[in-house]
Design a protein around this motif. Structure first.
Motif, short mmCIF file in Angstrom:
data_model
loop_
_atom_site.label_atom_id
_atom_site.label_comp_id
_atom_site.label_asym_id
_atom_site.label_seq_id
_atom_site.Cartn_x
_atom_site.Cartn_y
_atom_site.Cartn_z
N VAL A 67 0.85 -1.19 0.00
CA VAL A 67 0.00 0.00 0.00
C VAL A 67 0.88 1.24 0.00
CG1 VAL A 67 -1.85 1.23 1.19
CG2 VAL A 67 -1.72 -1.28 1.32
N THR A 88 0.55 5.39 0.32
CA THR A 88 -0.32 6.53 0.62
C THR A 88 0.51 7.81 0.58
OG1 THR A 88 -1.79 5.21 2.02
CG2 THR A 88 -1.82 7.60 2.33
N THR A 101 -6.55 11.41 7.35
CA THR A 101 -5.57 10.32 7.31
C THR A 101 -5.86 9.30 8.41
OG1 THR A 101 -3.84 11.76 6.40
CG2 THR A 101 -3.12 9.72 7.48
N THR A 130 -8.94 7.30 7.67
CA THR A 130 -8.67 6.32 6.62
C THR A 130 -8.00 5.07 7.19
OG1 THR A 130 -8.44 8.05 4.95
CG2 THR A 130 -7.43 5.92 4.45
N HIS A 180 3.03 -1.05 4.13
CA HIS A 180 2.35 0.23 3.89
C HIS A 180 3.40 1.33 3.93
CE1 HIS A 180 -1.66 2.58 4.55
NE2 HIS A 180 -0.80 3.29 3.82
N PHE A 226 4.21 5.35 3.51
CA PHE A 226 3.67 6.71 3.52
C PHE A 226 4.72 7.65 2.94
CE2 PHE A 226 1.73 4.50 7.13
CZ PHE A 226 0.39 4.74 6.91
N LYS A 283 -2.55 1.98 -4.56
CA LYS A 283 -2.42 3.42 -4.36
C LYS A 283 -3.64 3.85 -3.56
CE LYS A 283 -2.43 7.92 -6.63
NZ LYS A 283 -3.65 8.38 -5.91
N LEU A 284 -3.41 4.25 -2.32
CA LEU A 284 -4.51 4.57 -1.41
C LEU A 284 -4.40 6.01 -0.94
CD1 LEU A 284 -6.91 3.80 0.41
CD2 LEU A 284 -5.24 2.94 2.08
N ASP A 285 -5.39 6.81 -1.25
CA ASP A 285 -5.40 8.19 -0.77
C ASP A 285 -5.65 8.23 0.73
OD1 ASP A 285 -4.95 8.98 -3.33
OD2 ASP A 285 -6.81 10.11 -3.59
N ASN A 286 -5.41 9.39 1.32
CA ASN A 286 -5.53 9.52 2.77
C ASN A 286 -6.87 10.14 3.19
OD1 ASN A 286 -4.88 12.10 1.76
ND2 ASN A 286 -3.94 12.73 3.70
N CYS A 329 -8.26 4.76 -4.72
CA CYS A 329 -8.05 3.40 -4.21
C CYS A 329 -7.85 2.51 -5.43
CB CYS A 329 -9.25 2.97 -3.38
SG CYS A 329 -9.08 1.35 -2.58
#
Length: 219
Positions: A5, A7, A16, A19, A32, A34, A99-102, A164
């Protein structure tokens, strides 16, 4: 299946945190990452505290936090995250990128499990996203007619939003080296490379921050 992941952060620490709470209720990816594009609020501390809380709750994910000195924009930050994974895991990594937005609320439980089953059944020439309940259907991307039968509960589109977005490793590599900006352009590049793009119709998110974009943010 391994899930990586990524973000990209730029302020909005409240979203954030929401999420992360929503996602980790029923998901536990391998890694994950960041990428903080020079947030000016308490984002860094929020991430640190959230990671500790998740670990205390039994989450097995390995977390990495990187902070840029300036806002690099989405494409360059995404590239940074993807290349980090390949450098760490090897270029032949068989993991799936997310690709995960916050600013996302997950309305479907066990999303990673559902995505894994989709790819196991249909192969890896798909780039997929859950349906976003915050998007007016009138503004959905255009459909794409295919000459072959598409999977059940899947709708083919010219592109999907990047809030997402699930990417097979080769698709992630393409985006990393071309640093493609904007959802429409990403869709064009991926379709040109043989990928079918669309929605998993039985999975849902809500893009909580859709109308709360940061001033002067480079999309």
């Amino acid at each position: 299946m391994r899930f990586y992941v990524i973000t990209i952060l730029k302020d909005r620490s409240d979203l954030t945190l929401d999420t992360l709470i929503s996602f980790y209720k029923t998901n536990d990816p391998l890694m994950h990452i960041f990428i903080d594009n020079a947030s000016t609020d308490d984002t860094q501390q929020v991430i640190r505290d959230a990671i500790q809380d998740l670990k205390d709750a039994g989450v097995n994910t390995v977390f990495y936090y990187f902070r840029n000195d300036e806002n690099m924009g989405i494409a360059k930050a995404l590239t940074e995250g993807i290349k980090f994974v390949f450098n760490k895991e090897g270029k032949r990594s068989d993991g799936m990128f997310l690709k995960l937005d916050n600013d996302i609320r997950f309305d479907t439980e066990n999303l990673l499990e559902k995505v894994e089953k989709f790819y196991e059944a249909n192969g890896r020439f798909f780039v997929v996203a859950p349906r976003d309940r915050a998007i007016d259907p009138a503004y959905e991307p255009k459909g794409v007619n295919k000459r072959f039968k598409l999977p059940d509960n899947f709708t083919s589109k010219t592109h999907v939003g990047g809030a997402c977005l699930f990417l097979p490793p080769d698709a992630a590599m393409i985006l990393a080296y071309q640093e493609v900006e904007k959802d429409v352009n990403r869709g064009h590049v991926l379709r040109a490379n043989g990928y079918t793009i669309g929605y998993l119709d039985d999975t849902f998110i809500t893009h909580m921050g859709l109308n709360r974009s940061v001033d002067n943010y480079k999309f």
